[in-house]
Design a protein around this motif. Structure first.
Motif, PDB file in Angstrom:
ATOM      1  N   LEU A 173      41.645  75.538  22.325  1.00 53.41           N
ATOM      2  CA  LEU A 173      42.945  74.914  22.096  1.00 53.41           C
ATOM      3  C   LEU A 173      43.978  75.537  23.018  1.00 53.41           C
ATOM      4  O   LEU A 173      44.135  76.760  23.053  1.00 53.41           O
ATOM      5  CB  LEU A 173      43.371  75.090  20.638  1.00 53.41           C
ATOM      6  N   LEU A 193      36.472  79.720  17.997  1.00 50.29           N
ATOM      7  CA  LEU A 193      37.734  79.197  18.512  1.00 50.29           C
ATOM      8  C   LEU A 193      38.341  80.153  19.531  1.00 50.29           C
ATOM      9  O   LEU A 193      38.500  81.349  19.266  1.00 50.29           O
ATOM     10  CB  LEU A 193      38.723  78.999  17.363  1.00 50.29           C
ATOM     11  N   TYR A 211      41.185  69.540  17.354  1.00 52.97           N
ATOM     12  CA  TYR A 211      41.144  70.275  16.087  1.00 52.97           C
ATOM     13  C   TYR A 211      40.852  69.331  14.925  1.00 52.97           C
ATOM     14  O   TYR A 211      39.950  69.580  14.106  1.00 52.97           O
ATOM     15  CB  TYR A 211      42.480  70.983  15.873  1.00 52.97           C
ATOM     16  N   TRP A 215      46.665  81.125  14.984  1.00 51.32           N
ATOM     17  CA  TRP A 215      45.379  80.427  14.829  1.00 51.32           C
ATOM     18  C   TRP A 215      44.309  81.327  14.225  1.00 51.32           C
ATOM     19  O   TRP A 215      43.330  80.830  13.648  1.00 51.32           O
ATOM     20  CB  TRP A 215      44.897  79.898  16.178  1.00 51.32           C
TER      21      TRP A 215
END
Length: 266
Positions: free
Chosen positions: A125, A199, A106, A218
């Motif tokens: 992630l 993402l 990140y 997120w």
């Protein structure tokens, strides 16, 4: 200021590439967890598309990089990885990071954007909570040995025989504590813009460190949030799920590449 030698020589390179692919369509960089190494992903490589080149990253201070001093903070860890990745930007690339590796991926993405360099086509992630203004409330790196070993056992990533063997524990605990301190002392920069790259987020329902609520958060930090993939399991939920995990990572990257191609054609 960089605290590590340039990773251009074989003895200081961050990445291990078990399957070089001349003319690769994409390079994928995998970032490991606190206390870990590139071995976390050793079984993943053969499941990715044959025309993708997979790079398994190691932080200094472990395995083949044990002769290098460990990074004291996230900034120096990002410095170390950045020096190598800027040499591999001649084709599309993507990042996937687990736990501490998610934080490194990140922050490296943010660094590349701030420097006006090419950014990954996709960021994945895993078991890494969304940024919180005051950082992480945990202080695991300062726990007494017995308490820390119990915590690591609950996380599920360290073999019980390692935690039970006093000699092995004394060998590994400095690295584990350093990595935990690195994560727990990190603070997000005020005003950091949302990620511009697509993402995807992954995690376990029984994770004692990163509950699902930290993962869904997120969405506020990305312009293109592709969703949360939640599995039954602990902090290392992907054990015994290698083909499924690789399939989801590949699917996310392909979707990001397709969207990128479509945007470029308009």
């Amino acid at each position: 200021m960089r605290t590590h030698p340039s990773p251009h020589s074989p003895t200081t390179r961050a990445a291990h590439c078990p399957r070089p692919v001349p003319g690769a369509a994409l390079r994928l960089f995998l970032f490991h967890h606190a206390g870990g190494s590139h071995l976390l992903y050793r079984d993943w490589v053969r499941h990715f598309p044959a025309d993708w080149e997979v790079h398994l990253l190691d932080a200094p201070g472990r395995g083949r990089l044990s002769h290098l001093p460990a990074c004291p903070d996230v900034e120096s860890l990002v410095d170390f990885f950045r020096d190598e990745i800027v040499l591999a930007m001649d084709r599309p690339f993507a990042f996937f990071g687990h736990s501490m590796g998610g934080l490194a991926a990140y922050e490296l993405t943010n660094r590349l954007a701030a420097e006006g360099l090419p950014e990954p086509v996709w960021l994945g992630l895993s078991a890494r909570g969304a940024p919180r203004l005051h950082g992480e409330p945990e202080n695991r790196h300062a726990m007494p040995d017995d308490e820390l070993r119990r915590h690591l056992a609950a996380m599920g990533g360290t073999p019980p025989e390692v935690l039970a063997d006093e000699d092995v524990w004394q060998l590994l605990s400095p690295m584990i504590r350093n990595d935990l301190r690195l994560v727990e002392t990190w603070r997000p920069r005020p005003g950091t813009p949302p990620l511009r790259v697509p993402l995807s987020v992954f995690g376990g329902t029984e994770d004692v460190v990163v509950p699902p609520s930290r993962l869904t958060a997120w969405e506020r930090h990305a312009r293109r949030f592709l969703g949360l993939h939640l599995f039954e399991g602990d902090h290392f939920y992907f054990r015994d799920r290698t083909p499924e995990m690789v399939g989801l990572v590949s699917e996310g990257i392909r979707a990001a590449l397709a969207a990128r191609t479509g945007a470029g054609a308009r």
